[in-house]
Scaffold this motif. Structure first.
Motif, mmCIF file in Angstrom:
data_model
loop_
_atom_site.group_PDB
_atom_site.id
_atom_site.type_symbol
_atom_site.label_atom_id
_atom_site.label_comp_id
_atom_site.label_asym_id
_atom_site.label_seq_id
_atom_site.Cartn_x
_atom_site.Cartn_y
_atom_site.Cartn_z
ATOM 1 N N ILE A 33 14.505 -13.137 -47.679
ATOM 2 C CA ILE A 33 15.607 -12.612 -48.500
ATOM 3 C C ILE A 33 16.369 -13.732 -49.200
ATOM 4 O O ILE A 33 16.774 -13.592 -50.352
ATOM 5 N N GLY A 34 16.545 -14.845 -48.478
ATOM 6 C CA GLY A 34 17.368 -15.911 -49.049
ATOM 7 C C GLY A 34 16.619 -17.201 -49.285
ATOM 8 O O GLY A 34 16.856 -17.913 -50.250
ATOM 9 N N LEU A 35 15.671 -17.516 -48.390
ATOM 10 C CA LEU A 35 14.989 -18.811 -48.492
ATOM 11 C C LEU A 35 13.623 -18.689 -49.183
ATOM 12 O O LEU A 35 13.003 -19.689 -49.513
ATOM 13 N N GLU A 36 13.173 -17.469 -49.338
ATOM 14 C CA GLU A 36 11.900 -17.139 -50.015
ATOM 15 C C GLU A 36 10.645 -17.656 -49.321
ATOM 16 O O GLU A 36 9.790 -16.877 -48.953
ATOM 17 N N ARG A 37 10.529 -18.989 -49.177
ATOM 18 C CA ARG A 37 9.309 -19.525 -48.551
ATOM 19 C C ARG A 37 9.699 -20.247 -47.276
ATOM 20 O O ARG A 37 10.364 -21.284 -47.339
ATOM 21 N N VAL A 38 9.287 -19.707 -46.141
ATOM 22 C CA VAL A 38 9.679 -20.337 -44.872
ATOM 23 C C VAL A 38 8.459 -20.603 -44.005
ATOM 24 O O VAL A 38 7.430 -19.930 -44.119
ATOM 25 N N PHE A 39 8.588 -21.618 -43.153
ATOM 26 C CA PHE A 39 7.571 -21.826 -42.114
ATOM 27 C C PHE A 39 8.246 -22.230 -40.818
ATOM 28 O O PHE A 39 9.383 -22.693 -40.810
ATOM 29 N N GLU A 40 7.526 -21.999 -39.723
ATOM 30 C CA GLU A 40 8.037 -22.389 -38.408
ATOM 31 C C GLU A 40 6.864 -22.886 -37.573
ATOM 32 O O GLU A 40 5.756 -22.353 -37.660
ATOM 33 N N ILE A 41 7.129 -23.935 -36.787
ATOM 34 C CA ILE A 41 6.134 -24.410 -35.818
ATOM 35 C C ILE A 41 6.845 -24.455 -34.472
ATOM 36 O O ILE A 41 7.710 -25.303 -34.262
ATOM 37 N N SER A 42 6.547 -23.508 -33.605
ATOM 38 C CA SER A 42 7.279 -23.388 -32.337
ATOM 39 C C SER A 42 6.389 -22.787 -31.254
ATOM 40 O O SER A 42 5.362 -22.199 -31.550
ATOM 41 N N SER A 43 6.888 -22.890 -30.015
ATOM 42 C CA SER A 43 6.216 -22.232 -28.891
ATOM 43 C C SER A 43 6.554 -20.749 -28.884
ATOM 44 O O SER A 43 7.702 -20.374 -29.125
ATOM 45 N N PHE A 44 5.544 -19.929 -28.602
ATOM 46 C CA PHE A 44 5.764 -18.503 -28.383
ATOM 47 C C PHE A 44 5.018 -18.086 -27.127
ATOM 48 O O PHE A 44 4.224 -18.871 -26.585
ATOM 49 N N TYR A 45 5.315 -16.868 -26.663
ATOM 50 C CA TYR A 45 4.935 -16.489 -25.299
ATOM 51 C C TYR A 45 4.191 -15.172 -25.278
ATOM 52 O O TYR A 45 4.615 -14.210 -25.928
ATOM 53 N N ARG A 46 3.099 -15.113 -24.554
ATOM 54 C CA ARG A 46 2.324 -13.874 -24.412
ATOM 55 C C ARG A 46 2.029 -13.644 -22.936
ATOM 56 O O ARG A 46 1.363 -14.474 -22.307
ATOM 57 N N ALA A 47 2.526 -12.511 -22.430
ATOM 58 C CA ALA A 47 2.283 -12.179 -21.031
ATOM 59 C C ALA A 47 0.980 -11.393 -20.909
ATOM 60 O O ALA A 47 0.985 -10.212 -20.573
ATOM 61 N N GLU A 48 -0.126 -12.054 -21.235
ATOM 62 C CA GLU A 48 -1.427 -11.400 -21.128
ATOM 63 C C GLU A 48 -2.206 -12.096 -20.035
ATOM 64 O O GLU A 48 -2.238 -13.322 -20.003
ATOM 65 N N LYS A 49 -2.873 -11.292 -19.203
ATOM 66 C CA LYS A 49 -3.656 -11.919 -18.126
ATOM 67 C C LYS A 49 -5.027 -12.321 -18.655
ATOM 68 O O LYS A 49 -6.049 -11.826 -18.188
ATOM 69 N N SER A 71 6.318 -15.640 -47.137
ATOM 70 C CA SER A 71 6.759 -15.953 -48.495
ATOM 71 C C SER A 71 7.059 -14.702 -49.305
ATOM 72 O O SER A 71 6.291 -13.741 -49.302
ATOM 73 N N ALA A 72 8.198 -14.766 -50.010
ATOM 74 C CA ALA A 72 8.539 -13.715 -50.964
ATOM 75 C C ALA A 72 7.591 -13.800 -52.157
ATOM 76 O O ALA A 72 7.063 -14.872 -52.463
ATOM 77 N N PHE A 73 7.396 -12.671 -52.803
ATOM 78 C CA PHE A 73 6.585 -12.600 -54.027
ATOM 79 C C PHE A 73 5.158 -13.110 -53.827
ATOM 80 O O PHE A 73 4.575 -13.710 -54.721
ATOM 81 N N MET A 74 4.624 -12.895 -52.656
ATOM 82 C CA MET A 74 3.209 -13.196 -52.440
ATOM 83 C C MET A 74 2.558 -11.980 -51.782
ATOM 84 O O MET A 74 3.232 -11.188 -51.119
ATOM 85 N N SER A 75 1.250 -11.851 -51.993
ATOM 86 C CA SER A 75 0.485 -10.807 -51.320
ATOM 87 C C SER A 75 -0.524 -11.482 -50.400
ATOM 88 O O SER A 75 -0.589 -12.716 -50.349
ATOM 89 N N TYR A 76 -1.329 -10.658 -49.723
ATOM 90 C CA TYR A 76 -2.215 -11.270 -48.718
ATOM 91 C C TYR A 76 -3.226 -12.234 -49.324
ATOM 92 O O TYR A 76 -3.576 -13.226 -48.688
ATOM 93 N N THR A 77 -3.656 -11.984 -50.546
ATOM 94 C CA THR A 77 -4.624 -12.925 -51.138
ATOM 95 C C THR A 77 -3.954 -14.274 -51.430
ATOM 96 O O THR A 77 -4.563 -15.323 -51.252
ATOM 97 N N PHE A 107 16.366 -4.733 -44.856
ATOM 98 C CA PHE A 107 15.551 -4.105 -45.911
ATOM 99 C C PHE A 107 16.409 -3.298 -46.897
ATOM 100 O O PHE A 107 15.913 -2.869 -47.934
ATOM 101 N N ASP A 108 17.678 -3.092 -46.543
ATOM 102 C CA ASP A 108 18.604 -2.430 -47.475
ATOM 103 C C ASP A 108 19.385 -3.448 -48.296
ATOM 104 O O ASP A 108 20.300 -3.102 -49.028
ATOM 105 N N TRP A 109 19.074 -4.716 -48.124
ATOM 106 C CA TRP A 109 19.848 -5.758 -48.808
ATOM 107 C C TRP A 109 19.035 -6.442 -49.909
ATOM 108 O O TRP A 109 19.348 -7.558 -50.318
ATOM 109 N N GLY A 110 17.957 -5.781 -50.315
ATOM 110 C CA GLY A 110 17.133 -6.381 -51.370
ATOM 111 C C GLY A 110 16.023 -7.221 -50.789
ATOM 112 O O GLY A 110 15.971 -8.427 -50.980
ATOM 113 N N MET A 111 15.151 -6.547 -50.063
ATOM 114 C CA MET A 111 14.026 -7.265 -49.445
ATOM 115 C C MET A 111 12.920 -7.465 -50.477
ATOM 116 O O MET A 111 12.422 -6.497 -51.045
ATOM 117 N N PRO A 112 12.530 -8.696 -50.733
ATOM 118 C CA PRO A 112 11.468 -8.903 -51.727
ATOM 119 C C PRO A 112 10.109 -8.515 -51.138
ATOM 120 O O PRO A 112 9.937 -8.525 -49.915
#
Ligand code: ATP
Ligand code: MN
Length: 431
Positions: free
Chosen positions: A200-216, A233-239, A389-394
């Motif tokens: 909404i505000g930064l348009e193109r963002v990335f993150e590199i962090s730890s995430f957690y999955r409780a799967e055996k 990224s805003a204004f991009m599609s899957y391709t 999504f009510d605030w102008g989601m690109p």
């Protein structure tokens, strides 16, 4: 022990034969120690390399305390050497023992004796003195540097989203829960909803962090705590985001091949820069290929490990699997314009191994609410996410890529536990 200063004047890699006669102070670990007549040959390693030290009897009366892997500080002069493996050597005028290594050590840090991965992980700090292991983590460092560099060149902004979350963000059952001042909280399994909001505000963002999955899961590709590389990224599609991903992967391999030659050699591997463009195969086409091999799959079936193994034989390198059935994709994935049974989604595969999932996201809140209900998720529980999504989601798209899985491909090994310092899996919570 007498007081000694800890300073060094040089790293080992900076000691050159052109400096013959110069006095240097080195510090490091004793890799080997051999007494021959009136002389002791000591090989000293620091993080940059290895060199030979000559100790005469007047400098070292007894080598009893100087066990292998002890930390020493050596003062001496650079001189020519007769040893084949070294450019020059140091004739010591002083040796100080800074910390003694107590034997027997739990693993052989030189790696001459292969230790089982469990033993190495139990003594991970010592394992880091094994040059193969150290090389893996130097490559991990360079891989992260390459990824950040590419994202920044593409004008993405790095964000950090919460890892402690108050509601099950994607609904899934594979969340770790914890007590948060008397309230139920969870460990985030991905930054999905937050990263979408940030477009909404930064348009193109990335993150590199730890995430957690409780799967055996007991496989070579699953961890309970893994490192996710995410973009949105805003204004991009899957391709568009497939192109971003392909670029990022290729440039990372190039960066590693230029910056990690020595490390790959130590590991016994070579960086093979992938051919691009990567093949793009639709789910429906994959189904046909698999059914030719008697898989008996119907449209809508998810691809199991056994199916991916077959695909991996047909397509052993990087390829995208695209246009998955909408009903097996998460609620935030968009349908295809010309066929609502299909979705604008993809996985990046390397052979059988899934490296990344992504797609075009829905940006119409009414559609998201419908999809949530279809998946038996309560839209009310997503009200905080949906208000954005009510605030102008690109319109936006993105993906998540598993760093450890990518590293197994770069390094040419098949267990993610090798490329993370202290792996967490269903059996392993310590050290
Ligand atoms: P899989 O089906 O292989 O378990 P997934 O489809 O559940 O993976 P996603 O939710 O699509 O995984 O996550 C995006 C990427 O994050 C994956 O493609 C993978 O590279 C990485 N990833 C996900 N879960 C794990 C895990 N438990 N351990 C290591 N990496 C993971
Ligand atoms: Mn996936």
């Amino acid at each position: 022990m007498i007081y000694v200063k800890f300073n060094r004047t040089h790293y080992i890699e900076d000691v050159k034969s052109s400096m013959n006669g110069q006095e240097v102070i080195l510090g490091g670990w004793v890799e080997d120690l051999r007494k021959m007549g009136k002389m002791t040959f000591l090989t000293l390693r620091d993080v940059t390399g290895i060199t030979q030290i000559i100790l005469t009897d007047d400098i070292i009366k007894s080598t009893e305390d100087i066990t292998r892997q002890s930390v020493v500080r050596i003062t001496g002069k650079i001189q020519d050497t007769r040893a084949r493996d070294f450019e020059c050597e140091i004739k010591a005028s002083e040796i100080n023992l800074l910390a003694k290594a107590i034997h027997p050590l739990p693993i052989d840090p030189i790696g001459r004796l292969e230790s089982h991965i469990d033993n190495r992980l139990n003594s991970r700090a010592l394992d880091m003195r094994n040059q193969k292991t150290a090389s893996i983590f130097k490559i991990r460092h360079h891989t992260l540097a390459a990824l950040r560099k590419s994202f920044i060149e593409k004008k993405f902004i790095e964000i950090t989203t919460p890892k402690i979350i108050g509601s099950a963000s994607e609904g899934g059952a594979n969340l770790f829960s914890l007590d948060y001042f008397g309230k139920q909280a969870y460990l985030a399994q991905s930054p999905q909803l937050y990263k979408e909001q940030m477009t909404i505000g930064l348009e193109r963002v990335f993150e590199i962090s730890s995430f957690y999955r409780a799967e055996k899961s007991h496989t070579g590709r699953h961890l309970s705590e893994f490192t996710s590389i995410d973009m949105e990224s805003a204004f991009m599609s899957y391709t568009d985001v497939m192109d971003v991903l392909e670029d990022l992967v290729v440039s990372t391999f190039k960066y590693v091949s230029e910056n990690c030659k020595k490390e790959q050699e130590t590991i016994g591997n070579k960086t093979i820069i992938p051919n691009n463009p990567f093949k793009r195969i639709t789910y429906s086409h994959a189904l046909e290929e698999l059914n030719k091999k008697d898989a008996k799959l119907e449209f809508g079936d998810d691809l199991l490990d056994s199916h991916l193994r077959i695909l991996g034989e047909i397509y052993p390198e990087f390829y995208f699997l695209t246009d998955w059935p909408l009903k097996i994709k998460p609620f935030y994935i968009s349908e295809k314009e010309d066929n609502a049974e299909l979705s604008e989604s993809f996985d990046l595969q390397f052979g059988y191994l899934e490296l990344s999932s992504g797609g075009t996201r829905l940006h119409n809140p009414e559609k998201i609410k419908m999809r949530l209900s279809e998946q038996n998720l309560d839209p009310a529980k997503f009200s905080e996410h949906l208000q954005a999504f009510d605030w102008g989601m690109p319109p936006h798209a993105g993906w998540g890529l598993g760093l450890e899985r990518l590293l197994t491909v770069i390094i040419g090994i098949d267990n993610v536990r090798e490329v993370i310092l202290y792996p967490r899996d269903p059996e392993r919570l310590k050290p």
